[in-house]
Design an enzyme around this catalytic site. Structure first.
Site, mmCIF file in Angstrom:
data_model
loop_
_atom_site.group_PDB
_atom_site.id
_atom_site.type_symbol
_atom_site.label_atom_id
_atom_site.label_comp_id
_atom_site.label_asym_id
_atom_site.label_seq_id
_atom_site.Cartn_x
_atom_site.Cartn_y
_atom_site.Cartn_z
ATOM 1 C CG LEU A 97 31.156 13.415 18.672
ATOM 2 C CD1 LEU A 97 30.362 11.763 18.223
ATOM 3 C CD2 LEU A 97 30.425 14.137 17.433
ATOM 4 N N GLY A 124 28.963 15.114 25.488
ATOM 5 C CA GLY A 124 28.653 14.569 26.033
ATOM 6 C C GLY A 124 28.449 15.027 27.962
ATOM 7 N NE ARG A 146 31.366 6.726 35.286
ATOM 8 C CZ ARG A 146 31.507 5.689 34.197
ATOM 9 N NH1 ARG A 146 30.794 5.622 33.651
ATOM 10 N NH2 ARG A 146 32.508 4.659 34.823
ATOM 11 C CG ASP A 189 34.848 10.930 26.435
ATOM 12 O OD1 ASP A 189 35.145 10.576 24.702
ATOM 13 O OD2 ASP A 189 33.604 10.735 26.570
ATOM 14 C CE LYS A 229 59.042 34.590 40.664
ATOM 15 N NZ LYS A 229 58.755 36.198 40.331
ATOM 16 C CG ASN A 261 79.851 29.717 46.215
ATOM 17 O OD1 ASN A 261 78.728 29.437 46.763
ATOM 18 N ND2 ASN A 261 80.603 28.463 46.792
ATOM 19 C CE1 TYR A 318 54.533 41.507 45.073
ATOM 20 C CE2 TYR A 318 54.012 40.062 47.085
ATOM 21 C CZ TYR A 318 53.897 40.767 45.876
ATOM 22 O OH TYR A 318 52.013 41.222 45.971
ATOM 23 C CB ALA A 342 77.984 35.062 56.302
#
Length: 452
Positions: free
Chosen positions: A10, A13, A17, A105, A337, A363, A373, A409
């Site tokens: 069910l 509802g 709230r 729920d 990512k 390293n 990107y 570097a």
């Protein structure tokens, strides 16, 4: 022979709230919508059919369950739980077996509890229905279950319709039931709405069956398992309870949580043995951590895989597609990512690795960025085994750094680097003796003149 099973969930509802544009049952617990938590538990029982009864925002529910092959029935008017269950009759046409009635729920009901309900339905006394009861700390306005020591139900009554003595009973009705399909819909057809709310109550089928000379039974579970969500505060309480239990499970399975109350798990987090998790670590969905890994404080992992003996954090962020190899090191303020950090490789500080493949033992110096990107498309960076990337380097993808190569570097690398070679790509340093003193003297004189 196993009796066929169907489930009716069910979810019609209004959820007013919650004060949300998202359907109530789609609000997440541990990174997964409540409804999908429940359907996953139902799925462990291998149901022949599952029907979700929805009302307002039905399209959201349909989109969520469509990949699972779950049917959706419409309850256009909110006329009570009995009326809601009756709306599933069409979707269960021709089905013969047991029916579990659940609530979208009430997401934390486990498969074991559902099995207990079905086992009780098939006990020797063959009850007409099995009700799942619980004893909350504050029974409040829950419907009451009046039952004997053997669990046979003498009466079920909604709080609004209960007498003072009946309200003194502490055994409450969760609303969850197990009923045979051949009994369910004929009994529902006889349910009336002559009550304080003018609604068709599902529990009334127990009294109707009793009038036919067939008793029903109640079994009990912990209140936390049948906690319902009708507000943001109740959602937070259910989340907190789920997290508490998941932390206990993690420690029981061999992980060390230094400050358990500060660690946040997702519904599918996998931790190996002898994993150490320091305070304030968040696991988003899709994280797998192998044995012997240490996750240092304030790290956030999502959609990531961490191999045996690796070390992550503090303040590391592993985003979807991050793969940390065996014994590798992801240090403080390093973000990954859709990147692979090979076995024994290190990215110790202040680095971004996106759409990258880093070979074994490489390293990555502090401040290194893979520039993946261009504002329109993403490109890959490949760093060979044993390569050394100097601090504050920018690797402009698509680019490949050969095995054993060194990038000086401060370099901005825009072309491939051959194996075992040195690449330096930065402006030439120029020294002008005395220039700084002459500049300061000149500017000081101008400032003094301006004040004069």
């Amino acid at each position: 022979m196993t009796t066929p099973l169907a489930a009716i969930v069910l979810a019609a509802g209004q959820g007013t709230r919650m004060k949300s544009d998202l359907h109530k049952v789609l609000h997440p617990v541990a990174g997964r919508p409540m409804l999908l938590h429940l359907l996953a538990s139902v799925g462990e029982l291998g149901p022949e059919r599952t029907v979700v009864v929805a009302g307002a925002r039905r399209e959201q529910v349909e989109a969520a369950v469509q990949p699972l092959g779950v049917a959706v029935a419409l309850q256009a008017e909110q006329l009570g739980t009995g009326h809601a269950v009756a709306q599933a009759e069409g979707a269960l046409a021709g089905f013969e077996g047991d029916v579990l009635i659940l609530y979208g729920d009430v997401p934390l009901v486990g498969a074991d509890t559902m099995r207990r309900m079905l086992d009780r339905l098939h006990a020797e006394d063959e009850p007409a229905a099995v009700v799942l009861g619980f004893r909350p700390a504050d029974p409040g306005a829950y419907g009451r279950v009046i039952a004997g020591a053997d669990g046979r139900i003498a009466k079920m009554v909604e709080f609004k319709d209960a007498t003072t003595d009946e309200r003194a009973e502490t055994l409450c009705n969760s609303g969850l039931m197990a009923v045979r399909s051949r009994d369910l819909f004929p009994l529902l057809a006889r349910v009336g709405n002559d009550n304080a709310a003018g609604e068709y109550y599902l529990p009334d089928i127990v009294q109707l069956a009793a009038a036919d000379g067939r008793s029903s039974a109640v079994i009990e579970t912990e209140a936390a398992e049948v906690a319902g969500v009708n507000s943001r505060a109740e959602l937070a309480a259910v989340e907190a309870d789920w997290q508490r239990r998941r932390r206990m499970r993690a420690m029981a399975e061999g992980a060390t949580l230094i400050a358990p109350e500060t660690v946040w798990f997702s519904h599918d987090t996998e931790l190996g043995r002898d994993v150490t998790v320091e305070p304030n670590v968040v696991f988003g969905p899709g994280v797998r951590v192998a044995d012997g890994v240490t996750i240092h404080a304030f790290s956030h992992l999502e959609g990531a895989s961490v191999a045996t003996g690796a070390n992550v954090g503090p303040y590391a962020r592993l985003r979807p597609g991050a793969v940390v190899g065996e014994g590798a090191r992801v240090g403080n303020f390093v973000e990954m990512k859709k990147a692979v950090l090979g076995r024994g490789a290190k990215a110790n500080h202040l680095t971004y690795l996106g759409d990258a493949e880093v070979g074994e033992g490489a390293n990555i110096g502090a401040g290194t960025i893979t520039c993946n990107y261009d504002g329109f498309f993403k490109y890959g960076t490949k760093i060979g085994a044993g390569a050394f990337i100097g601090s504050n380097s920018a690797l402009v993808a698509p680019v490949s750094i050969g095995p054993g190569a060194i990038v000086g570097a401060g370099s901005v690398v825009t072309a491939d680097v051959e194996p075992d070679s040195l690449a330096v790509a930065r402006g030439k340093q120029e020294a002008r003796p005395g220039w700084a003193k002459r500049f300061r003297d000149m500017m000081s004189s101008r400032k003094a003149a301006a004040k004069g």
